[in-house]
Design a protein around this motif. Structure first.
Motif, PDB file in Angstrom:
ATOM      1  N   PRO A   5     -71.199  28.500 -66.792  1.00 36.67           N
ATOM      2  CA  PRO A   5     -70.732  29.850 -66.177  1.00 36.67           C
ATOM      3  C   PRO A   5     -69.469  29.595 -65.529  1.00 36.67           C
ATOM      4  O   PRO A   5     -68.723  30.623 -64.949  1.00 36.67           O
ATOM      5  CB  PRO A   5     -71.849  29.952 -65.276  1.00 36.67           C
ATOM      6  N   ASP A   6     -68.993  28.511 -65.048  1.00 37.82           N
ATOM      7  CA  ASP A   6     -67.499  28.321 -64.573  1.00 37.82           C
ATOM      8  C   ASP A   6     -66.560  28.087 -65.626  1.00 37.82           C
ATOM      9  O   ASP A   6     -66.800  27.116 -66.532  1.00 37.82           O
ATOM     10  CB  ASP A   6     -67.808  27.399 -63.542  1.00 37.82           C
ATOM     11  N   LEU A   7     -65.439  28.596 -65.445  1.00 40.43           N
ATOM     12  CA  LEU A   7     -64.294  28.308 -66.317  1.00 40.43           C
ATOM     13  C   LEU A   7     -63.173  28.314 -65.375  1.00 40.43           C
ATOM     14  O   LEU A   7     -62.846  28.959 -64.762  1.00 40.43           O
ATOM     15  CB  LEU A   7     -63.910  29.482 -67.346  1.00 40.43           C
ATOM     16  N   ASN A   8     -62.575  26.748 -65.321  1.00 46.29           N
ATOM     17  CA  ASN A   8     -61.649  26.512 -64.742  1.00 46.29           C
ATOM     18  C   ASN A   8     -60.261  26.173 -65.482  1.00 46.29           C
ATOM     19  O   ASN A   8     -60.102  24.893 -66.306  1.00 46.29           O
ATOM     20  CB  ASN A   8     -61.799  24.990 -63.733  1.00 46.29           C
ATOM     21  N   LEU A   9     -59.418  27.083 -65.571  1.00 52.72           N
ATOM     22  CA  LEU A   9     -58.120  26.888 -66.452  1.00 52.72           C
ATOM     23  C   LEU A   9     -57.142  26.043 -65.755  1.00 52.72           C
ATOM     24  O   LEU A   9     -56.649  26.108 -64.639  1.00 52.72           O
ATOM     25  CB  LEU A   9     -57.688  28.427 -66.712  1.00 52.72           C
ATOM     26  N   LYS A  10     -56.493  25.413 -66.876  1.00 48.33           N
ATOM     27  CA  LYS A  10     -55.342  24.512 -66.357  1.00 48.33           C
ATOM     28  C   LYS A  10     -54.036  24.959 -67.272  1.00 48.33           C
ATOM     29  O   LYS A  10     -54.296  24.933 -68.469  1.00 48.33           O
ATOM     30  CB  LYS A  10     -55.731  22.993 -66.812  1.00 48.33           C
ATOM     31  N   ILE A  11     -53.407  25.490 -66.575  1.00 48.49           N
ATOM     32  CA  ILE A  11     -52.104  26.040 -67.280  1.00 48.49           C
ATOM     33  C   ILE A  11     -50.587  25.471 -66.773  1.00 48.49           C
ATOM     34  O   ILE A  11     -50.559  24.849 -65.712  1.00 48.49           O
ATOM     35  CB  ILE A  11     -52.065  27.510 -66.775  1.00 48.49           C
ATOM     36  N   ASN A  17     -49.204  17.311 -77.440  1.00 48.55           N
ATOM     37  CA  ASN A  17     -49.999  16.014 -76.804  1.00 48.55           C
ATOM     38  C   ASN A  17     -50.562  16.318 -75.383  1.00 48.55           C
ATOM     39  O   ASN A  17     -51.665  15.485 -75.054  1.00 48.55           O
ATOM     40  CB  ASN A  17     -48.942  14.769 -76.442  1.00 48.55           C
ATOM     41  N   HIS A  18     -50.172  17.388 -74.550  1.00 49.12           N
ATOM     42  CA  HIS A  18     -50.809  17.682 -73.343  1.00 49.12           C
ATOM     43  C   HIS A  18     -51.507  19.086 -73.442  1.00 49.12           C
ATOM     44  O   HIS A  18     -51.939  19.477 -72.187  1.00 49.12           O
ATOM     45  CB  HIS A  18     -49.602  17.940 -72.402  1.00 49.12           C
ATOM     46  N   LEU A  19     -51.860  19.413 -74.610  1.00 52.32           N
ATOM     47  CA  LEU A  19     -52.657  20.649 -74.960  1.00 52.32           C
ATOM     48  C   LEU A  19     -54.075  20.188 -75.460  1.00 52.32           C
ATOM     49  O   LEU A  19     -54.092  19.645 -76.675  1.00 52.32           O
ATOM     50  CB  LEU A  19     -51.759  21.551 -75.709  1.00 52.32           C
ATOM     51  N   ARG A  20     -54.989  20.846 -74.895  1.00 49.49           N
ATOM     52  CA  ARG A  20     -56.402  20.544 -75.373  1.00 49.49           C
ATOM     53  C   ARG A  20     -56.419  21.176 -76.797  1.00 49.49           C
ATOM     54  O   ARG A  20     -56.035  22.202 -77.116  1.00 49.49           O
ATOM     55  CB  ARG A  20     -57.497  20.870 -74.646  1.00 49.49           C
ATOM     56  N   PRO A  21     -57.422  20.570 -77.735  1.00 52.83           N
ATOM     57  CA  PRO A  21     -57.598  21.358 -79.034  1.00 52.83           C
ATOM     58  C   PRO A  21     -58.166  22.702 -78.816  1.00 52.83           C
ATOM     59  O   PRO A  21     -58.856  22.775 -78.148  1.00 52.83           O
ATOM     60  CB  PRO A  21     -58.765  20.491 -79.842  1.00 52.83           C
ATOM     61  N   GLY A  22     -57.650  23.431 -79.240  1.00 53.50           N
ATOM     62  CA  GLY A  22     -58.012  24.838 -79.250  1.00 53.50           C
ATOM     63  C   GLY A  22     -57.271  25.607 -78.120  1.00 53.50           C
ATOM     64  O   GLY A  22     -57.343  26.898 -77.869  1.00 53.50           O
ATOM     65  N   GLY A  23     -56.390  24.849 -77.263  1.00 53.40           N
ATOM     66  CA  GLY A  23     -55.755  25.542 -76.319  1.00 53.40           C
ATOM     67  C   GLY A  23     -54.564  26.209 -77.088  1.00 53.40           C
ATOM     68  O   GLY A  23     -53.958  26.329 -78.015  1.00 53.40           O
ATOM     69  N   TYR A  24     -53.740  27.046 -76.007  1.00 55.72           N
ATOM     70  CA  TYR A  24     -52.725  27.938 -76.299  1.00 55.72           C
ATOM     71  C   TYR A  24     -51.377  27.573 -75.888  1.00 55.72           C
ATOM     72  O   TYR A  24     -50.990  27.257 -74.756  1.00 55.72           O
ATOM     73  CB  TYR A  24     -53.043  29.387 -75.892  1.00 55.72           C
ATOM     74  N   LEU A  25     -50.398  27.906 -76.832  1.00 58.93           N
ATOM     75  CA  LEU A  25     -48.994  27.560 -76.716  1.00 58.93           C
ATOM     76  C   LEU A  25     -48.165  28.961 -76.879  1.00 58.93           C
ATOM     77  O   LEU A  25     -48.431  29.667 -78.000  1.00 58.93           O
ATOM     78  CB  LEU A  25     -48.206  26.459 -77.309  1.00 58.93           C
ATOM     79  N   PHE A  26     -47.501  29.226 -75.665  1.00 62.91           N
ATOM     80  CA  PHE A  26     -46.738  30.508 -75.873  1.00 62.91           C
ATOM     81  C   PHE A  26     -45.321  30.296 -75.605  1.00 62.91           C
ATOM     82  O   PHE A  26     -44.667  29.633 -74.907  1.00 62.91           O
ATOM     83  CB  PHE A  26     -46.853  31.451 -74.561  1.00 62.91           C
ATOM     84  N   MET A  27     -44.528  30.763 -76.836  1.00 61.10           N
ATOM     85  CA  MET A  27     -43.148  30.470 -77.100  1.00 61.10           C
ATOM     86  C   MET A  27     -42.289  31.727 -76.626  1.00 61.10           C
ATOM     87  O   MET A  27     -42.832  32.775 -76.385  1.00 61.10           O
ATOM     88  CB  MET A  27     -42.717  30.134 -78.190  1.00 61.10           C
ATOM     89  N   GLY A  28     -40.998  31.750 -76.609  1.00 58.55           N
ATOM     90  CA  GLY A  28     -40.154  33.051 -76.339  1.00 58.55           C
ATOM     91  C   GLY A  28     -40.097  33.759 -77.617  1.00 58.55           C
ATOM     92  O   GLY A  28     -40.167  33.316 -78.718  1.00 58.55           O
ATOM     93  N   THR A  60     -54.992  17.568 -71.050  1.00 60.53           N
ATOM     94  CA  THR A  60     -55.981  18.856 -71.285  1.00 60.53           C
ATOM     95  C   THR A  60     -55.647  19.986 -70.875  1.00 60.53           C
ATOM     96  O   THR A  60     -56.671  20.820 -70.320  1.00 60.53           O
ATOM     97  CB  THR A  60     -57.185  18.420 -70.984  1.00 60.53           C
ATOM     98  N   MET A  61     -54.282  20.472 -71.011  1.00 59.65           N
ATOM     99  CA  MET A  61     -54.045  21.826 -70.586  1.00 59.65           C
ATOM    100  C   MET A  61     -54.710  23.049 -71.507  1.00 59.65           C
ATOM    101  O   MET A  61     -54.785  22.773 -72.687  1.00 59.65           O
ATOM    102  CB  MET A  61     -52.453  22.116 -70.435  1.00 59.65           C
ATOM    103  N   ASP A  62     -55.073  24.007 -70.984  1.00 58.54           N
ATOM    104  CA  ASP A  62     -55.681  25.241 -71.724  1.00 58.54           C
ATOM    105  C   ASP A  62     -54.834  26.052 -72.185  1.00 58.54           C
ATOM    106  O   ASP A  62     -54.809  26.574 -73.371  1.00 58.54           O
ATOM    107  CB  ASP A  62     -56.547  25.786 -70.834  1.00 58.54           C
ATOM    108  N   ILE A  63     -53.694  26.014 -71.494  1.00 54.66           N
ATOM    109  CA  ILE A  63     -52.300  27.150 -71.886  1.00 54.66           C
ATOM    110  C   ILE A  63     -51.230  26.469 -71.530  1.00 54.66           C
ATOM    111  O   ILE A  63     -50.871  26.041 -70.146  1.00 54.66           O
ATOM    112  CB  ILE A  63     -52.452  28.503 -71.117  1.00 54.66           C
ATOM    113  N   ILE A  64     -50.186  26.390 -72.345  1.00 57.07           N
ATOM    114  CA  ILE A  64     -48.941  25.770 -72.017  1.00 57.07           C
ATOM    115  C   ILE A  64     -47.772  27.211 -72.318  1.00 57.07           C
ATOM    116  O   ILE A  64     -47.851  27.816 -73.229  1.00 57.07           O
ATOM    117  CB  ILE A  64     -48.478  24.846 -72.766  1.00 57.07           C
ATOM    118  N   PHE A  65     -46.894  27.703 -71.540  1.00 58.72           N
ATOM    119  CA  PHE A  65     -45.945  28.571 -71.588  1.00 58.72           C
ATOM    120  C   PHE A  65     -44.597  27.600 -71.628  1.00 58.72           C
ATOM    121  O   PHE A  65     -44.332  26.844 -70.770  1.00 58.72           O
ATOM    122  CB  PHE A  65     -45.693  29.559 -70.318  1.00 58.72           C
TER     123      PHE A  65
END
Length: 299
Positions: free
Chosen positions: A126-132, A264-275, A237-242
């Motif tokens: 029930p808890d979701l703690n995002l690492k960005i 290497n610092h993004l968990r599988p299924g995590g998201y990468l946002f580019m310009g 294990t980042m969830d999102i990287i900008f």
């Protein structure tokens, strides 16, 4: 020996020497030394065509240090003392830092309308703690935008929390980001709802400034990180990287190196946002495209 004993010219600064007609431009050999070091250290290509740009950006450092010429400045930079004390300031001088609040707004729409609902749905707890991680945060507009969007969303979703790591290679912009103080003309892209909720106006009516509220500033850790380092001081294990509008200053080889290091610092299924002007087409990286300049790490 203090560098001033060897390189300083007292009143004979670059400006003074120029008035005397003494050549103070970068020589081809010094340009080569500096550009090769800058490329290895930061990934930024300083081609011969950018000679005048490099001279202009280093001139303030030369004047500040009261060094005679570009040649003496190069000697100082590559001395033991210069490598210890001047490299960070030199990199601060040459880096380009352009950013805005809510830049490329469709990315933030994607986060609230698609990414977060999907993560909540697939989360077993029930808890979701995002690492960005904002991996080229400049003066802080991007991570503070993210914090506004996520804080507002979390108010409607019990159990959702987040923490943001914001990094840059420039200490100058990181100081501005930590302070969280902006001129009023910088906040025009922020929707009025967020302005009222997350900004404080200066008590001094003569200052046309605002500051990010403490509760939002506390959600962000600012840190100096050089993306060219092979071993980055970031969790795996980042969830999102900008990392938006940063690799455009790199050549293709360096871009691929940096992107894979980020992965290497993004968990599988995590998201990468580019310009918006950056493409990973043809690049070998464990990513799949899920939106315009939005990528997901392959499971």
């Amino acid at each position: 020996m203090d560098y001033r004993d060897k390189y300083s010219g007292g009143d004979e600064t670059t400006e003074f020497l120029e008035k005397k007609g003494i050549r103070t431009t970068l020589s081809d050999s010094d340009l080569k030394r500096l550009s090769e070091f800058i490329y290895t250290y930061s990934g930024i290509k300083m081609s011969p065509e950018k000679k005048s740009l490099l001279e202009g950006r280093l001139k303030k450092r030369i004047r500040h240090l009261k060094i005679k010429s570009y040649s003496d400045y190069c000697d100082y930079v590559f001395s033991n003392e210069g490598m210890k004390n001047e490299i960070i300031h030199m990199v601060d001088s040459i880096t380009t830092n352009k950013t805005d609040f809510f830049r490329e707004p469709k990315h933030f729409e994607y986060i609230t309308k698609i990414l977060l609902p999907e993560m909540i749905k697939n989360n077993s707890s029930p808890d979701l703690n995002l690492k960005i991680w904002c991996a080229a945060c400049s003066s802080g507009e991007e991570p503070y935008t993210l914090a506004m969007v996520l804080s507002s969303f979390a108010e409607k979703r019990q159990g959702l929390d987040y923490a943001i790591l914001a990094s840059d290679i420039s200490t100058n912009v990181l100081y501005k980001a930590i302070m969280g103080i902006y001129e009023e003309d910088k906040i025009s892209p922020i929707p009025i709802f967020y302005k009222k909720k997350y900004l404080m106006r200066s008590k001094d009516s003569q200052k046309k400034q605002v500051r990010i509220i403490p509760g939002l500033r506390e959600k962000i850790l600012f840190k100096r990180i050089n993306l060219m380092e092979q071993s980055l001081p970031v969790i795996k294990t980042m969830d999102i990287i900008f990392c938006r509008n940063a690799i455009i200053y790199f050549d293709r080889k360096t871009q691929e190196k940096v992107i894979n290091n980020l992965c290497n610092h993004l968990r599988p299924g995590g998201y990468l946002f580019m310009g918006h002007s950056e493409t990973l087409n043809g690049m070998r990286a464990p990513l799949e495209n899920v939106g315009h300049t939005i990528y997901r790490k392959i499971l």
